[in-house]
Design a protein around this motif. Structure first.
Motif, short mmCIF file in Angstrom:
data_model
loop_
_atom_site.label_atom_id
_atom_site.label_comp_id
_atom_site.label_asym_id
_atom_site.label_seq_id
_atom_site.Cartn_x
_atom_site.Cartn_y
_atom_site.Cartn_z
N TYR A 28 0.84 -1.20 0.00
CA TYR A 28 0.00 0.00 0.00
C TYR A 28 0.87 1.25 0.00
O TYR A 28 0.61 2.20 -0.75
N LYS A 29 1.93 1.26 0.82
CA LYS A 29 2.86 2.39 0.85
C LYS A 29 3.54 2.55 -0.51
O LYS A 29 3.71 3.67 -1.01
N GLU A 31 2.45 1.59 -3.45
CA GLU A 31 1.47 2.09 -4.42
C GLU A 31 1.27 3.60 -4.25
O GLU A 31 1.24 4.34 -5.24
N ALA A 32 1.18 4.06 -3.01
CA ALA A 32 1.00 5.49 -2.76
C ALA A 32 2.21 6.29 -3.25
O ALA A 32 2.06 7.34 -3.88
N LEU A 34 4.39 5.47 -5.57
CA LEU A 34 4.44 5.46 -7.03
C LEU A 34 3.38 6.38 -7.64
O LEU A 34 3.64 7.07 -8.63
N TYR A 35 2.21 6.44 -7.02
CA TYR A 35 1.16 7.34 -7.51
C TYR A 35 1.62 8.79 -7.39
O TYR A 35 1.51 9.56 -8.34
N VAL A 36 2.17 9.14 -6.23
CA VAL A 36 2.66 10.51 -6.04
C VAL A 36 3.79 10.81 -7.01
O VAL A 36 3.84 11.88 -7.61
N MET A 38 4.29 9.57 -9.92
CA MET A 38 3.79 9.72 -11.29
C MET A 38 3.08 11.06 -11.47
O MET A 38 3.05 11.60 -12.57
N GLN A 39 2.52 11.60 -10.39
CA GLN A 39 1.81 12.87 -10.47
C GLN A 39 2.75 14.07 -10.37
O GLN A 39 2.43 15.16 -10.83
#
Length: 81
Positions: A28-29, A31-32, A34-36, A38-39
């Motif tokens: 979960y960490k 994924e978070a 990687l999302y940040v 990518m943004q």
């Protein structure tokens, strides 16, 4: 007469649950992060920030692999009993 393996099985299940929760938390960490990542516009970040970001991702992957290996080892030991 109670089966002597039942309490042992309960302990194994509790241990597996703990390890799988730990694995889920790491993923979960990751994924978070990687999302940040990518943004974000990483070109605006210093090399030190990018390096820390990548090392954190690497550490989470290593921890997840180790946790997964521990789960598999415990399952294999349980199957051998």
């Amino acid at each position: 007469m109670a089966d002597a393996r039942v309490p042992n099985l309960t302990d194994v299940i509790k241990g597996q649950t703990y390890l799988l929760e730990k694995l889920h938390e790491n993923l979960y960490k990751l994924e978070a992060l990687l999302y940040v990542g990518m943004q974000a516009n990483l070109s605006e970040c210093s090399d030190q920030v990018i390096e820390g970001f990548l090392w954190t991702i690497r550490d989470l992957i290593i921890q997840s692999k180790e946790t997964n290996q521990a789960v598999l080892q415990k399952l294999m030991l349980t199957m051998a009993i």
